[in-house]
Scaffold this active site. Structure first.
Site, PDB file in Angstrom:
ATOM      1  N   MET A  78     -10.756  47.346 -12.915  1.00  0.00           N
ATOM      2  CA  MET A  78     -10.797  48.767 -12.606  1.00  0.00           C
ATOM      3  C   MET A  78      -9.579  49.501 -13.186  1.00  0.00           C
ATOM      4  O   MET A  78      -8.596  48.877 -13.579  1.00  0.00           O
ATOM      5  CB  MET A  78     -10.871  48.972 -11.093  1.00  0.00           C
ATOM      6  CG  MET A  78     -12.118  48.376 -10.459  1.00  0.00           C
ATOM      7  SD  MET A  78     -12.211  48.636  -8.677  1.00  0.00           S
ATOM      8  CE  MET A  78     -12.508  50.408  -8.599  1.00  0.00           C
ATOM      9  N   HIS A  79      -9.682  50.832 -13.214  1.00  0.00           N
ATOM     10  CA  HIS A  79      -8.574  51.758 -13.508  1.00  0.00           C
ATOM     11  C   HIS A  79      -8.157  51.821 -14.970  1.00  0.00           C
ATOM     12  O   HIS A  79      -7.422  52.734 -15.347  1.00  0.00           O
ATOM     13  CB  HIS A  79      -7.323  51.428 -12.677  1.00  0.00           C
ATOM     14  CG  HIS A  79      -7.556  51.077 -11.257  1.00  0.00           C
ATOM     15  ND1 HIS A  79      -8.395  51.806 -10.441  1.00  0.00           N
ATOM     16  CD2 HIS A  79      -7.063  50.060 -10.491  1.00  0.00           C
ATOM     17  CE1 HIS A  79      -8.397  51.255  -9.228  1.00  0.00           C
ATOM     18  NE2 HIS A  79      -7.614  50.210  -9.243  1.00  0.00           N
ATOM     19  N   ASP A 237     -14.996  45.548 -10.537  1.00  0.00           N
ATOM     20  CA  ASP A 237     -15.083  44.113 -10.259  1.00  0.00           C
ATOM     21  C   ASP A 237     -15.110  43.788  -8.768  1.00  0.00           C
ATOM     22  O   ASP A 237     -15.853  42.900  -8.331  1.00  0.00           O
ATOM     23  CB  ASP A 237     -13.959  43.351 -10.962  1.00  0.00           C
ATOM     24  CG  ASP A 237     -12.570  43.917 -10.700  1.00  0.00           C
ATOM     25  OD1 ASP A 237     -12.423  44.876  -9.905  1.00  0.00           O
ATOM     26  OD2 ASP A 237     -11.604  43.406 -11.299  1.00  0.00           O
TER      27      ASP A 237
END
Length: 492
Positions: A78-79, A237
């Site tokens: 992520m991110h 995830d």
């Protein structure tokens, strides 16, 4: 019917093949390099993810009737900031979730914009790993590159774009950008304005199981897949791992012991904790969750084993730890190798061993590493409990969950039973389950997870006597960060 799940991880990309009964038929893995061009920086080339998928899927289909593949689902780290120009070409390497270069941008958001306003807009507080501060960093430090941006994406979204030609993301992954109004499931116009972005630069939002398109004909031909294969939006995830462990619907918990560590608790509707110490995110099943995150979990064990001890046999190293010593270790480890999120939100925090004596052994320090991660996840659990949310048991997955010793320590420190899935590839499995929904095999994620997820028969039960011992040691451990917090400001 066959389904492919892709997991675009930090250390590796994994491809999983699942049948209609939930059996995992094959898994491939491609290791990936991370670049650290400056202290605290962490970057990857998105082309590497796509190459890992191309070669991984081709290997996955060897000896398989590829005509039976109906759909693909992807999840990923992520991110991470992936930016494309007007020709859909990658502008710069992706800035990853564990990159801490943005602490000045986070300070700006906290002071000048205000945490209360940002929480109202997004349900979350600023963190160095989130996507919005990275965009602010680009605007300030790389203005020429920033001016070229025409699309902002996340790692698994870039892979989906290469598969379909569609700019998309899902609500679970978008929740970690600090650009999404999580409660109302739309892009936050004020946050986009603060970051200097137009809404047209953002990908289209989908639920995780929704179809974004079919695989491009040229990609289908290259991979050996039918051109009718559908691709769903996928998930972050941790949201995908929740699906892969059956953590679907309110009142459930899942722990991921991956490179980072997370505790995800599903909630009955949108919810934020009083301190914003937890992330308030959308789930892959259409609901919501609270998530605590520690930035290094199994990553601590890899660092200790690989870089410090030079040990390749993790099982043999952990065998040095005597079961009777659980709850009695006077060596403590703070697992802050990359700073920390929950509950400290301190990118300057660093790891430390404390309590060593002349008779401290190698096994004591190995045990301290495993315990330190468990204590940090107990910090997350205590924030959840402070909101009067009950967590009576949890599932656990990720590479670290393969260790029986670490599972026992986790159960004793948290004081709750652990459920272990039959496959360690829960994120990729969750992505494949989402693909089964987009294919029409199941009407929703809940029914798909109920039918396809399998858990080991035996729970990992906490030892009631050791729980008491660990509670006392956790209290000591918990006092260490406040005691040395000011020191971190001096050494960086």
């Amino acid at each position: 019917m066959l389904f492919i799940g892709l997991d675009i991880g930090t250390s590796a990309t994994k491809c999983l093949l699942m049948d209609a009964e939930g059996r995992v038929l094959k898994v491939t893995s491609r290791s990936q390099r991370t670049a650290y061009p400056e202290p605290g920086w962490s970057e990857q080339d998105p082309a590497m993810w796509w190459e890992s998928v191309r070669s991984g899927v081709r290997e996955l289909l060897e000896g398989v009737d590829a005509g039976e593949v109906c759909a693909i689902g992807a999840c990923g780290q992520m991110h991470g900031l992936v930016v494309l120009d007007e020709k859909d070409e990658v502008i710069r390497p992706a800035i990853l979730w564990n990159d801490s270069r943005t602490r000045y941008q986070v300070s700006y958001l906290e002071r000048e914009v205000g945490e209360a306003f940002i929480s109202e807009q997004t349900g979350n507080r600023p963190y160095t790993g989130f996507t919005a501060p990275k965009l602010l960093w680009m605007r300030e430090e790389e203005p020429v590159n920033f001016a070229r941006i025409r699309k902002v994406m996340l790692p698994k979204d870039y892979v989906n774009f290469r598969l379909t030609g569609v700019h998309s993301t899902d609500y679970s992954d978008a929740s970690g950008t600090l650009l999404l109004d999580v409660e109302h499931k739309c892009w936050s116009k004020p946050m986009l304005s603060i970051c200097g972005l137009r809404e047209a630069y953002m990908p289209q939002l989908f639920e995780s199981w929704e179809t974004i398109g079919e695989i491009l004909p040229e990609v289908a031909s290259e991979l050996g897949l039918p051109p009718t294969v559908k691709v769903c939006a996928g998930a972050g995830d941790n949201a995908s791992a929740a699906v892969g462990t059956g953590t679907v619907g309110p009142g459930r918990c899942n722990i991921v012991l991956g490179t980072a560590g997370t505790m995800l608790v599903t909630t009955d509707g949108y919810f934020t904790d009083r301190r914003n110490a937890l992330h308030s995110f959308c789930s892959a099943d259409g609901g919501f969750n609270l998530m605590g995150c520690i930035l290094t979990a199994a990553g601590c064990n890899s660092w200790w084993m690989d870089d410090i001890l030079g040990a390749t046999d993790y099982e043999a190293e952990q065998a040095r730890v005597q079961g009777g010593h659980l709850g009695h270790n006077d060596v403590y480890f703070l697992p802050y190798l990359m700073g920390e999120r929950t509950p400290h939100n301190d990118p300057r925090a660093r790891a430390a061993f404390l309590g060593m004596r002349i008779d401290t052994s190698r096994a004591d320090m190995t045990q301290a590493v495993l315990e330190g991660v468990a204590y940090a996840l107990n910090d997350c659990l205590n924030v959840v409990r402070s909101e009067e949310i009950q967590v009576l048991e949890t599932s656990i997955c990720g590479g670290g969950a393969n260790s029986p010793l670490w599972r026992a320590i986790m159960a004793d420190v948290l004081g709750i039973p652990l459920q272990v899935p039959t496959t360690e590839q829960s994120p990729a499995l969750g992505a494949a389950i989402l693909a089964s929904v987009t294919s029409g095999l199941f009407p929703d994620v809940a029914s798909a997870a109920d039918a396809l997820v399998r858990m080991e028969d035996d729970l990992v039960m906490p030892n009631r006597q050791i729980i008491t011992l660990y509670q006392g040691r956790y209290n000591v451990w918990h006092s260490l960060y406040p005691a040395i917090k000011d020191f971190y400001q001096q050494i960086l």
